[in-house]
Motif scaffolding. Structure first.
Motif, mmCIF file in Angstrom:
data_model
loop_
_atom_site.group_PDB
_atom_site.id
_atom_site.type_symbol
_atom_site.label_atom_id
_atom_site.label_comp_id
_atom_site.label_asym_id
_atom_site.label_seq_id
_atom_site.Cartn_x
_atom_site.Cartn_y
_atom_site.Cartn_z
ATOM 1 N N LEU A 121 42.089 41.573 47.648
ATOM 2 C CA LEU A 121 41.755 42.981 47.828
ATOM 3 C C LEU A 121 40.750 43.212 48.939
ATOM 4 C CD1 LEU A 121 41.559 44.146 44.114
ATOM 5 C CD2 LEU A 121 43.322 44.703 45.791
ATOM 6 N N GLY A 122 40.070 42.156 49.355
ATOM 7 C CA GLY A 122 39.174 42.268 50.492
ATOM 8 C C GLY A 122 37.771 42.684 50.120
ATOM 9 N N PRO A 123 36.865 42.611 51.093
ATOM 10 C CA PRO A 123 35.440 42.884 50.852
ATOM 11 C C PRO A 123 35.117 44.366 50.924
ATOM 12 C CG PRO A 123 35.747 42.189 53.113
ATOM 13 C CD PRO A 123 37.115 42.172 52.476
ATOM 14 N N GLY A 124 35.591 45.138 49.976
ATOM 15 C CA GLY A 124 35.294 46.565 49.963
ATOM 16 C C GLY A 124 34.016 46.863 49.203
ATOM 17 N N ASP A 125 33.902 48.084 48.736
ATOM 18 C CA ASP A 125 32.755 48.516 47.948
ATOM 19 C C ASP A 125 32.941 48.026 46.515
ATOM 20 O OD1 ASP A 125 30.848 49.878 46.444
ATOM 21 O OD2 ASP A 125 30.982 51.703 47.663
ATOM 22 N N THR A 126 32.276 46.925 46.186
ATOM 23 C CA THR A 126 32.465 46.316 44.865
ATOM 24 C C THR A 126 32.077 47.262 43.740
ATOM 25 O OG1 THR A 126 32.068 44.109 45.773
ATOM 26 C CG2 THR A 126 31.848 44.360 43.396
ATOM 27 N N ILE A 160 52.893 45.505 42.891
ATOM 28 C CA ILE A 160 51.666 44.837 43.330
ATOM 29 C C ILE A 160 50.452 45.527 42.738
ATOM 30 C CG2 ILE A 160 50.231 44.298 45.341
ATOM 31 C CD1 ILE A 160 52.787 43.914 46.949
ATOM 32 N N LEU A 161 50.503 46.854 42.657
ATOM 33 C CA LEU A 161 49.415 47.608 42.026
ATOM 34 C C LEU A 161 49.165 47.121 40.612
ATOM 35 C CD1 LEU A 161 47.435 50.012 41.670
ATOM 36 C CD2 LEU A 161 49.446 51.413 41.084
ATOM 37 N N MET A 162 50.221 46.979 39.822
ATOM 38 C CA MET A 162 50.050 46.583 38.430
ATOM 39 C C MET A 162 49.621 45.128 38.303
ATOM 40 S SD MET A 162 50.375 49.358 36.955
ATOM 41 C CE MET A 162 50.146 48.719 35.296
ATOM 42 N N GLU A 163 50.086 44.282 39.225
ATOM 43 C CA GLU A 163 49.619 42.896 39.209
ATOM 44 C C GLU A 163 48.126 42.839 39.528
ATOM 45 O OE1 GLU A 163 51.302 39.802 38.644
ATOM 46 O OE2 GLU A 163 52.760 41.159 37.744
ATOM 47 N N CYS A 164 47.712 43.608 40.534
ATOM 48 C CA CYS A 164 46.290 43.636 40.895
ATOM 49 C C CYS A 164 45.460 44.196 39.755
ATOM 50 C CB CYS A 164 46.083 44.472 42.153
ATOM 51 S SG CYS A 164 46.690 43.707 43.667
ATOM 52 N N LEU A 165 45.981 45.195 39.078
ATOM 53 C CA LEU A 165 45.272 45.759 37.923
ATOM 54 C C LEU A 165 45.133 44.705 36.838
ATOM 55 C CD1 LEU A 165 44.080 48.373 36.666
ATOM 56 C CD2 LEU A 165 46.326 48.734 35.625
ATOM 57 N N THR A 166 46.185 43.936 36.623
ATOM 58 C CA THR A 166 46.143 42.884 35.610
ATOM 59 C C THR A 166 45.093 41.836 35.948
ATOM 60 O OG1 THR A 166 48.481 43.166 35.045
ATOM 61 C CG2 THR A 166 47.457 41.048 34.496
ATOM 62 N N TYR A 167 45.107 41.333 37.182
ATOM 63 C CA TYR A 167 44.142 40.307 37.567
ATOM 64 C C TYR A 167 42.733 40.871 37.629
ATOM 65 C CZ TYR A 167 48.169 37.480 38.851
ATOM 66 O OH TYR A 167 49.331 36.770 38.813
ATOM 67 N N GLY A 168 42.615 42.066 38.185
ATOM 68 C CA GLY A 168 41.287 42.661 38.295
ATOM 69 C C GLY A 168 40.653 42.943 36.954
ATOM 70 N N THR A 169 41.442 43.543 36.053
ATOM 71 C CA THR A 169 40.876 43.895 34.759
ATOM 72 C C THR A 169 40.706 42.679 33.861
ATOM 73 O OG1 THR A 169 43.113 44.502 34.027
ATOM 74 C CG2 THR A 169 41.693 46.267 34.793
ATOM 75 N N ALA A 170 41.672 41.736 33.931
ATOM 76 C CA ALA A 170 41.515 40.528 33.119
ATOM 77 C C ALA A 170 40.280 39.763 33.574
ATOM 78 C CB ALA A 170 42.765 39.661 33.222
ATOM 79 N N GLY A 171 40.140 39.626 34.892
ATOM 80 C CA GLY A 171 38.968 38.930 35.413
ATOM 81 C C GLY A 171 37.691 39.685 35.147
ATOM 82 N N MET A 172 37.774 41.010 35.142
ATOM 83 C CA MET A 172 36.587 41.827 34.926
ATOM 84 C C MET A 172 36.214 41.898 33.454
ATOM 85 S SD MET A 172 36.103 45.932 35.460
ATOM 86 C CE MET A 172 36.964 46.306 33.929
ATOM 87 N N VAL A 173 37.157 42.316 32.626
ATOM 88 C CA VAL A 173 36.843 42.632 31.234
ATOM 89 C C VAL A 173 36.425 41.402 30.443
ATOM 90 C CG1 VAL A 173 37.782 43.510 29.068
ATOM 91 C CG2 VAL A 173 38.326 44.664 31.209
ATOM 92 N N THR A 174 37.276 40.386 30.410
ATOM 93 C CA THR A 174 36.974 39.238 29.559
ATOM 94 C C THR A 174 35.855 38.373 30.113
ATOM 95 O OG1 THR A 174 38.783 38.012 30.609
ATOM 96 C CG2 THR A 174 39.289 39.185 28.566
#
Length: 376
Positions: A117-122, A200-214
């Motif tokens: 996703l790149g170095p955006g506004d975390t 790709i949106l839903m895959e990114c949501l899956t990785y982002g939220t899984a990595g974030m939430v848990t």
């Protein structure tokens, strides 16, 4: 245990042998957690990895292994350690930090790097992902999930805005960047496989939220468990990476970030002796303290257990076709951030509030305040 809370039977599994057999029963069950069954199949040509099943899902996961293997993750270690050092240094200069917020920013930054996703506004990205999970409570054991039509309408409405923002501000620019300049990341991999933007949106949501939430919640849990046990904390401070990982593996076995896994039976098979349409509730916490596997003292924290590395965490990262591909990353992230905090002299200034997220079926820690000793 069999019950009829609604229009289907529910079987709860509490032993490691039964739970593993069910999760490893190839093609006998499908994903029934995270309200996966409410997502119409027609929406996606390829369903998100968290919610997909079958041969295509297994092949997709096999191809993703290279992004999350220990060897691959070592290539990201420098970035992960630098991100932790910068965040902790900023917190220490401030004099205090809220660990649940710090862990959120850290896990989102790391996930963004690996996904592409790149170095955006975390901070802004984290807020968008967090808002997506501001959902009404659910009960997966009920046919209506314990939600009214009004609840479902609210869930769709509240998820739509952050999802749209996530696409336009994060995913779409990343897709364009990777089309112009491919890289060794997941978005490039998905583009090479012909994934459409919505997929790709839903895959990114899956990785982002899984990595974030848990991972976010486990970082807080690990910090709390270490400070509750001064001897364990002292041991962790001087241990090498292998021993620290063993300690964290025991903590996550006893405190799984996802306490229940749900599968829908499609056909009877070895390891899955239940009628089609039965909902199977795998009680991860109970399975992880099965005395037939984790004796002596299955409920005690003992890093020296004589178990293979993949067995030490029990079912906290799942098993079978839906085992979490990011298990090594979650433990590495947790170790890096906690070790960095401890070296900086972090101490618990105020105990956190514990909550429970019914969608993820996991604990949440909020208002977890840290202070810093003047000379760590």
């Amino acid at each position: 245990m069999v019950a009829e809370p609604a229009s289907h039977a529910v079987v709860t599994l509490t032993t490691m042998a039964q739970s593993q057999a069910l999760l490893r029963a190839k093609d006998a069950t499908t994903q029934a957690g995270f309200t996966a069954e409410r997502i119409p199949a027609r929406v996606f040509r390829r369903r998100p990895i968290l919610m997909d099943d079958g041969a295509g899902n297994r092949e997709h996961r096999r191809q993703l292994v290279r992004f999350f293997s220990p060897r691959a993750l070592e290539q990201h270690r420098g970035f992960i350690e630098k991100a932790a050092a910068e965040m902790v240094d900023e917190a220490r200069q401030t004099g205090s930090a809220q660990l649940d917020d710090l862990a959120l920013m850290f896990s989102v930054r790391v996930a963004s790097e690996i996904v592409g996703l790149g170095p955006g506004d975390t901070a802004a990205l984290a807020r968008r992902l967090e808002a997506f999970f501001n959902q009404p409570p659910v009960d997966h054991t009920r046919a209506d999930y314990g939600r009214t039509n009004k609840d479902w309408a609210r869930a769709a409405r509240d998820a739509l805005v952050p999802l749209a923002q996530f696409y336009w501000r994060d995913v779409r620019p990343a897709i364009r960047a990777r089309r112009a300049n491919p890289a060794d990341d997941i978005i490039t991999h998905l583009l090479n496989r012909g994934y459409r933007p919505r997929e790709i949106l839903m895959e990114c949501l899956t990785y982002g939220t899984a990595g974030m939430v848990t991972t976010r919640e486990f970082i807080s849990m690990a910090m709390l468990r270490l400070h509750e046990n001064p001897k364990l904390l002292a041991r962790y401070r001087v241990a090498d990476a292998t021993e620290r990982t063993a300690i964290l593996s025991e903590i996550i076995r006893l405190e799984p970030p996802v306490a229940h896994l749900y599968r829908r039976v499609q056909s009877e098979a070895p390891g899955c002796p239940y009628a089609p349409q039965t909902l199977v509730d795998i009680d991860v916490r109970e399975s992880n303290t099965d005395p037939r596997v984790f004796d002596p003292g299955p409920g005690e924290l003992c890093p020296e257990r004589n178990l293979a590395a993949a067995e030490r965490t029990g079912l906290s990262f799942g098993d079978g076709a839906h085992r979490c591909p990011g298990s090594h990353l979650a433990l590495m992230e947790t170790d890096v951030l906690i070790s960095t905090l401890l070296r900086a002299g972090a101490t618990i200034a105020a105990p956190p509030r514990r909550q429970f997220d019914t969608l993820v079926q996991g604990y949440q820690w909020r208002d977890f305040m840290l202070g810093f000793e003047t000379e760590p």
